[in-house]
Every structure is written in structure tokens, then in C-alpha cells.
Design a protein around this motif. Structure first.
Motif, short mmCIF file in Angstrom:
data_model
loop_
_atom_site.label_atom_id
_atom_site.label_comp_id
_atom_site.label_asym_id
_atom_site.label_seq_id
_atom_site.Cartn_x
_atom_site.Cartn_y
_atom_site.Cartn_z
N LEU A 238 0.73 -1.01 0.08
CA LEU A 238 0.02 0.01 -0.05
C LEU A 238 0.80 1.23 0.27
N ILE A 239 0.71 2.19 -0.96
CA ILE A 239 1.51 3.38 -1.01
C ILE A 239 0.72 4.23 -0.33
N TRP A 240 -0.51 4.47 -0.37
CA TRP A 240 -1.55 5.70 0.17
C TRP A 240 -3.01 5.34 0.08
N ALA A 241 -3.74 5.65 1.07
CA ALA A 241 -5.04 5.62 0.92
C ALA A 241 -5.83 6.85 1.37
N ARG A 242 -6.73 7.46 0.49
CA ARG A 242 -7.57 8.49 0.88
C ARG A 242 -9.05 8.46 0.82
N GLU B 17 -6.53 11.64 4.67
CA GLU B 17 -5.54 10.85 4.77
C GLU B 17 -6.06 9.68 5.42
N VAL B 18 -6.09 8.35 5.08
CA VAL B 18 -6.25 7.43 5.75
C VAL B 18 -5.48 5.94 5.83
N THR B 19 -4.13 6.38 5.18
CA THR B 19 -3.14 5.54 5.09
C THR B 19 -2.82 4.65 6.28
N SER B 20 -2.48 5.30 7.25
CA SER B 20 -2.09 4.33 8.67
C SER B 20 -3.21 3.26 8.87
N VAL B 21 -4.58 3.84 8.91
CA VAL B 21 -5.60 2.73 9.21
C VAL B 21 -5.50 1.68 8.45
N PHE B 22 -5.35 1.80 7.08
CA PHE B 22 -5.31 0.87 5.88
C PHE B 22 -4.24 -0.05 5.78
N SER B 23 -3.07 0.47 6.31
CA SER B 23 -1.72 -0.32 6.48
C SER B 23 -1.85 -1.10 7.84
#
Length: 178
Positions: A118-122, A155-161
Motif C-alpha cells: 500500500l502506497i497511500w489511501a485517501r 488521509e487514511v493510509t495508517s488505518v489501511f496499513s
């Protein structure tokens, strides 16, 4: 009793095309059994939807549902879009097109094409998605560029990581986001 022989590592470069295809089918079967994917398509979309359910809680919409992919516990309808990219590729790239607007927000996940990391999630509101969308008449849809998504939304990357790191564990009864 003797210890079992170590298994030969999976080495795709030495496999025939038929062996590679058989392995791919076996991998899809196992990912389906584990509840990570639910179709025989490329696993990216199903993986992104599974991560959304694990991160936000709720349920997957039926495969025939056109407007959203996840219904959260608080009844939000989430459209999930995922894209594989090569990190060094600077060309404009689109997420899959939007053809309907019956959702509350859209989740965009960007994955590395070589590793599926995963690079990023938004997460974007419906209004943000409509604002950055570019109308494509011949497909009766709206195109969304990766670079435009990266500039708006939440920005929701940390939750998806976190959800991705726990993908091999049974789903929780509660999620990091509630």
C-alpha cells in the motif's frame, strides 16, 4: 522420526506457463477461502474492498451493487477504487471510472505494482469526487486522476496499513475507525 524435508521455494522463473496459471488459480482459491477476495478477477479490487471492511467495519455490498462496495456499521455507503502503479512512473493515471453517484464517500487506495504494498489511501466525500472528476462522454463516466486524489480528501493510509498488516488474522469484531 526424521524432520520433514524443506519445501522447495516458489520460483516462478522456472515454471512453465501452465504451471504458472495453475499456481495463480490455486492462489486465487486460497485467497477466496481466506475471505480476502470474492471474484476470479485480478485480486486488487477485492483486496481493497476487504481492507475497507476491516478498517471501517460493516459489510461488503453484493457484487451486483453498482454504486458502492461497502456499507459501514453507521450506514455510510463507500465506493472503493484501487490502482496499481509503478512508483517511478510519472504519467497521469486514472482510477476506474465512476458511472453512478449513489454513495456517501469514495475510498482510493494506491498499491505498488511490483509488491502490492500500500502506497497511500485517501477518503473523499461525494462532492470532492464530483469536483475533481473529468467527464468522459464516450463512456458516460467520470475519470479521476491519481494525482488529483492525492491533493484532496482525508488521509487514511495508517488505518489501511494496519488492516493490511493484519490481513492474515481473522477479521476483528471492531475496527480501528468507528
Amino acid at each position: 522420526m526424521d524432520a520433514p524435508e524443506p519445501q522447495t521455494p516458489f520460483e516462478p522463473a522456472y515454471m512453465s506457463v501452465r504451471e504458472l496459471l495453475a499456481s495463480y488459480v490455486a492462489i486465487l482459491d486460497e485467497l477466496t477461502r481466506r475471505g480476502v477476495i470474492r471474484t476470479r478477477n485480478s485480486p486488487l479490487g477485492d483486496l481493497a474492498e476487504t481492507l475497507a471492511v476491516r478498517a471501517y467495519g460493516g459489510t461488503l455490498a453484493p457484487n451486483s451493487q453498482k454504486s458502492y462496495d461497502v456499507l459501514t456499521r453507521d450506514n455510510r455507503r463507500i465506493q472503493v477504487k484501487a490502482r496499481l502503479v509503478t512508483r517511478l512512473d510519472k504519467r497521469s493515471q486514472n482510477f476506474s471510472a465512476f458511472r453512478s453517484w449513489d454513495f456517501d464517500s469514495a475510498l482510493f487506495l494506491l498499491f505498488d505494482t511490483n509488491t502490492y504494498d500500500l502506497i497511500w489511501a485517501r477518503e473523499l466525500t461525494l462532492e470532492e469526487v464530483q469536483r475533481i472528476g473529468r467527464r468522459v462522454e464516450h463512456t458516460n463516466s467520470s475519470a479521476i486522476l491519481v494525482r488529483d486524489v492525492a491533493a484532496v480528501g482525508k488521509e487514511v493510509t495508517s488505518v489501511f496499513s494496519y488492516a493490511f498488516d493484519a490481513i492474515d488474522e481473522p477479521p476483528n469484531t471492531h475496527s480501528p475507525i468507528s
